[in-house]
Design a protein around this motif. Structure first.
Motif, PDB file in Angstrom:
ATOM      1  N   ARG A   1       0.845  -1.193   0.000  1.00 39.24           N
ATOM      2  CA  ARG A   1       0.000   0.000   0.000  1.00 39.24           C
ATOM      3  C   ARG A   1       0.876   1.236   0.000  1.00 39.24           C
ATOM      4  NH1 ARG A   1      -3.170   0.414   4.744  1.00 39.24           N
ATOM      5  NH2 ARG A   1      -4.093   2.183   3.697  1.00 39.24           N
ATOM      6  N   VAL A   2       0.557   2.182  -0.858  1.00 40.06           N
ATOM      7  CA  VAL A   2       1.308   3.415  -0.992  1.00 40.06           C
ATOM      8  C   VAL A   2       0.357   4.588  -0.778  1.00 40.06           C
ATOM      9  CG1 VAL A   2       2.712   4.816  -2.559  1.00 40.06           C
ATOM     10  CG2 VAL A   2       2.916   2.332  -2.606  1.00 40.06           C
ATOM     11  N   VAL A   3       0.815   5.599  -0.036  1.00 37.80           N
ATOM     12  CA  VAL A   3       0.032   6.811   0.178  1.00 37.80           C
ATOM     13  C   VAL A   3       0.792   7.992  -0.407  1.00 37.80           C
ATOM     14  CG1 VAL A   3      -1.175   5.983   2.217  1.00 37.80           C
ATOM     15  CG2 VAL A   3       1.013   7.102   2.474  1.00 37.80           C
ATOM     16  N   SER A   4       0.074   9.091  -0.641  1.00 35.89           N
ATOM     17  CA  SER A   4       0.720  10.274  -1.214  1.00 35.89           C
ATOM     18  C   SER A   4       0.220  11.527  -0.514  1.00 35.89           C
ATOM     19  CB  SER A   4       0.434  10.362  -2.712  1.00 35.89           C
ATOM     20  OG  SER A   4      -0.951  10.529  -2.930  1.00 35.89           O
ATOM     21  N   GLY A   5       0.900  12.645  -0.762  1.00 32.88           N
ATOM     22  CA  GLY A   5       0.491  13.938  -0.232  1.00 32.88           C
ATOM     23  C   GLY A   5       0.599  14.031   1.275  1.00 32.88           C
ATOM     24  N   TYR A   6      -0.475  14.549   1.904  1.00 37.43           N
ATOM     25  CA  TYR A   6      -0.501  14.757   3.352  1.00 37.43           C
ATOM     26  C   TYR A   6      -0.309  13.442   4.102  1.00 37.43           C
ATOM     27  CZ  TYR A   6      -2.341  15.701   8.002  1.00 37.43           C
ATOM     28  OH  TYR A   6      -2.495  15.784   9.355  1.00 37.43           O
ATOM     29  N   GLU A   7      -0.950  12.387   3.636  1.00 33.05           N
ATOM     30  CA  GLU A   7      -0.826  11.086   4.309  1.00 33.05           C
ATOM     31  C   GLU A   7       0.615  10.579   4.269  1.00 33.05           C
ATOM     32  OE1 GLU A   7      -3.844   8.063   3.523  1.00 33.05           O
ATOM     33  OE2 GLU A   7      -4.968   9.638   2.502  1.00 33.05           O
ATOM     34  N   ALA A   8       1.325  10.815   3.169  1.00 33.90           N
ATOM     35  CA  ALA A   8       2.723  10.391   3.068  1.00 33.90           C
ATOM     36  C   ALA A   8       3.598  11.179   4.044  1.00 33.90           C
ATOM     37  CB  ALA A   8       3.221  10.571   1.643  1.00 33.90           C
ATOM     38  N   THR A   9       3.354  12.472   4.143  1.00 36.26           N
ATOM     39  CA  THR A   9       4.116  13.290   5.083  1.00 36.26           C
ATOM     40  C   THR A   9       3.860  12.839   6.514  1.00 36.26           C
ATOM     41  OG1 THR A   9       3.979  15.159   3.572  1.00 36.26           O
ATOM     42  CG2 THR A   9       4.558  15.652   5.837  1.00 36.26           C
ATOM     43  N   TYR A  10       2.598  12.589   6.849  1.00 33.03           N
ATOM     44  CA  TYR A  10       2.240  12.132   8.195  1.00 33.03           C
ATOM     45  C   TYR A  10       2.862  10.766   8.491  1.00 33.03           C
ATOM     46  CZ  TYR A  10      -0.675  10.971  12.206  1.00 33.03           C
ATOM     47  OH  TYR A  10      -1.116  10.608  13.450  1.00 33.03           O
TER      48      TYR A  10
ATOM     49  N   PHE B   1      15.691  15.146   8.337  1.00 34.91           N
ATOM     50  CA  PHE B   1      15.223  14.042   7.499  1.00 34.91           C
ATOM     51  C   PHE B   1      13.903  14.274   6.767  1.00 34.91           C
ATOM     52  CE2 PHE B   1      18.035  11.971  10.583  1.00 34.91           C
ATOM     53  CZ  PHE B   1      18.906  11.359   9.699  1.00 34.91           C
ATOM     54  N   LEU B   2      13.198  15.352   7.039  1.00 37.19           N
ATOM     55  CA  LEU B   2      11.942  15.621   6.340  1.00 37.19           C
ATOM     56  C   LEU B   2      11.984  17.011   5.694  1.00 37.19           C
ATOM     57  CD1 LEU B   2       9.270  14.223   8.802  1.00 37.19           C
ATOM     58  CD2 LEU B   2      10.075  13.207   6.695  1.00 37.19           C
ATOM     59  N   PRO B   3      12.587  17.113   4.530  1.00 34.94           N
ATOM     60  CA  PRO B   3      12.699  18.428   3.892  1.00 34.94           C
ATOM     61  C   PRO B   3      11.368  18.976   3.386  1.00 34.94           C
ATOM     62  CG  PRO B   3      13.518  16.726   2.436  1.00 34.94           C
ATOM     63  CD  PRO B   3      13.224  16.063   3.746  1.00 34.94           C
ATOM     64  N   GLN B   4      10.317  18.161   3.334  1.00 33.72           N
ATOM     65  CA  GLN B   4       9.030  18.634   2.850  1.00 33.72           C
ATOM     66  C   GLN B   4       8.229  19.354   3.933  1.00 33.72           C
ATOM     67  OE1 GLN B   4       9.814  15.435   3.260  1.00 33.72           O
ATOM     68  NE2 GLN B   4       8.070  14.237   3.945  1.00 33.72           N
ATOM     69  N   ILE B   5       8.760  19.407   5.155  1.00 34.40           N
ATOM     70  CA  ILE B   5       8.085  20.097   6.258  1.00 34.40           C
ATOM     71  C   ILE B   5       8.948  21.260   6.724  1.00 34.40           C
ATOM     72  CG2 ILE B   5       7.296  19.900   8.635  1.00 34.40           C
ATOM     73  CD1 ILE B   5       6.668  17.046   8.174  1.00 34.40           C
ATOM     74  N   LYS B   6       8.324  22.424   6.865  1.00 39.67           N
ATOM     75  CA  LYS B   6       9.014  23.594   7.421  1.00 39.67           C
ATOM     76  C   LYS B   6       8.322  23.946   8.733  1.00 39.67           C
ATOM     77  CE  LYS B   6      10.231  28.347   6.581  1.00 39.67           C
ATOM     78  NZ  LYS B   6      10.046  29.511   5.736  1.00 39.67           N
ATOM     79  N   LEU B   7       9.101  24.016   9.800  1.00 40.06           N
ATOM     80  CA  LEU B   7       8.513  24.322  11.098  1.00 40.06           C
ATOM     81  C   LEU B   7       9.474  25.127  11.939  1.00 40.06           C
ATOM     82  CD1 LEU B   7       8.611  21.529  13.705  1.00 40.06           C
ATOM     83  CD2 LEU B   7       9.845  21.279  11.603  1.00 40.06           C
ATOM     84  N   GLU B   8       8.933  25.696  13.001  1.00 38.81           N
ATOM     85  CA  GLU B   8       9.728  26.390  13.990  1.00 38.81           C
ATOM     86  C   GLU B   8       9.682  25.584  15.283  1.00 38.81           C
ATOM     87  OE1 GLU B   8       8.617  30.463  14.409  1.00 38.81           O
ATOM     88  OE2 GLU B   8       8.461  30.738  12.241  1.00 38.81           O
TER      89      GLU B   8
ATOM     90  N   THR C   1       4.389  23.815   8.098  1.00 34.37           N
ATOM     91  CA  THR C   1       3.992  24.096   6.729  1.00 34.37           C
ATOM     92  C   THR C   1       4.465  22.960   5.848  1.00 34.37           C
ATOM     93  OG1 THR C   1       4.197  26.468   7.119  1.00 34.37           O
ATOM     94  CG2 THR C   1       4.180  25.750   4.831  1.00 34.37           C
ATOM     95  N   ASN C   2       3.528  22.356   5.141  1.00 35.08           N
ATOM     96  CA  ASN C   2       3.855  21.285   4.212  1.00 35.08           C
ATOM     97  C   ASN C   2       4.290  21.935   2.896  1.00 35.08           C
ATOM     98  OD1 ASN C   2       3.971  19.018   2.605  1.00 35.08           O
ATOM     99  ND2 ASN C   2       2.164  18.096   3.523  1.00 35.08           N
ATOM    100  N   LEU C   3       5.535  21.758   2.526  1.00 35.18           N
ATOM    101  CA  LEU C   3       6.080  22.424   1.347  1.00 35.18           C
ATOM    102  C   LEU C   3       5.624  21.801   0.031  1.00 35.18           C
ATOM    103  CD1 LEU C   3       9.691  23.198   2.600  1.00 35.18           C
ATOM    104  CD2 LEU C   3       7.700  24.684   2.556  1.00 35.18           C
TER     105      LEU C   3
ATOM    106  N   ASP D   1      -0.351  22.600   8.339  1.00 38.71           N
ATOM    107  CA  ASP D   1      -1.013  21.391   8.812  1.00 38.71           C
ATOM    108  C   ASP D   1      -0.709  21.169  10.286  1.00 38.71           C
ATOM    109  OD1 ASP D   1      -2.144  20.655   6.336  1.00 38.71           O
ATOM    110  OD2 ASP D   1      -0.239  19.776   5.706  1.00 38.71           O
ATOM    111  N   LEU D   2      -1.605  20.473  10.945  1.00 39.28           N
ATOM    112  CA  LEU D   2      -1.440  20.092  12.333  1.00 39.28           C
ATOM    113  C   LEU D   2      -1.251  18.585  12.375  1.00 39.28           C
ATOM    114  CD1 LEU D   2      -1.607  21.106  15.308  1.00 39.28           C
ATOM    115  CD2 LEU D   2      -3.999  20.406  15.239  1.00 39.28           C
ATOM    116  N   TYR D   3      -0.082  18.163  12.835  1.00 39.80           N
ATOM    117  CA  TYR D   3       0.233  16.736  12.935  1.00 39.80           C
ATOM    118  C   TYR D   3       0.175  16.341  14.399  1.00 39.80           C
ATOM    119  CZ  TYR D   3       2.104  17.612   8.269  1.00 39.80           C
ATOM    120  OH  TYR D   3       2.245  17.971   6.959  1.00 39.80           O
ATOM    121  N   SER D   4      -0.615  15.331  14.725  1.00 42.09           N
ATOM    122  CA  SER D   4      -0.747  14.867  16.092  1.00 42.09           C
ATOM    123  C   SER D   4      -0.327  13.395  16.145  1.00 42.09           C
ATOM    124  CB  SER D   4      -2.189  15.028  16.567  1.00 42.09           C
ATOM    125  OG  SER D   4      -2.302  14.601  17.885  1.00 42.09           O
TER     126      SER D   4
END
Length: 123
Positions: A16-25, A76-83, A103-105, A111-114
């Motif tokens: 199973r492969v996911v993409s977009g927000y689900e892949a980042t999460y 390790f996650l260049p697709q996420i920008k955070l402070e 911020t999901n680049l 986005d809010l990741y919990s």
């Protein structure tokens, strides 16, 4: 961006492969729940959260955990920008929850990741 659907990776005949927000999460959960020095291909992948979970609870430990999470994500996650200030850790009894506002680049949305690191056995 694509990622394996963790923890239910295998379907009946395919992966199973996911993409977009689900892949980042999914990648964020894998990163934070992997222990550092446990991956043979890249021993620095992961975090030290499992080791820090059993330390004495105080403000210094809180800062160490937030720093560990921040450095792991930036590395390790260049697709996420955070402070650093957007990482919040809450604990109630045996459960530890991490909430990250980033911020999901991929599409520049905030986005809010919990993520729940540990869970009590009551449920």
């Amino acid at each position: 961006m694509y990622s394996l659907a963790f923890p239910k990776i295998l379907n009946s005949t395919t992966a199973r492969v996911v993409s977009g927000y689900e892949a980042t999460y999914s990648n964020l959960k894998l990163l934070l729940q992997s222990e550092k020095y446990s991956l043979f291909g890249d021993p620095y992948f992961g975090s030290s959260l499992r080791k820090l979970t059993f330390e004495q609870n105080n403000q210094i430990l809180y800062d160490l955990v937030v720093d560990d999470i921040y450095v792991a994500i930036i590395t390790f996650l260049p697709q996420i920008k955070l402070e650093r200030r957007n990482i919040v850790i809450t604990a109630d009894r045996a459960s530890i929850h991490i909430t990250i506002t980033a911020t999901n680049l991929l599409d520049y949305t905030t986005d809010l990741y919990s993520i729940t690191l540990t869970q009590s056995g009551d449920k």
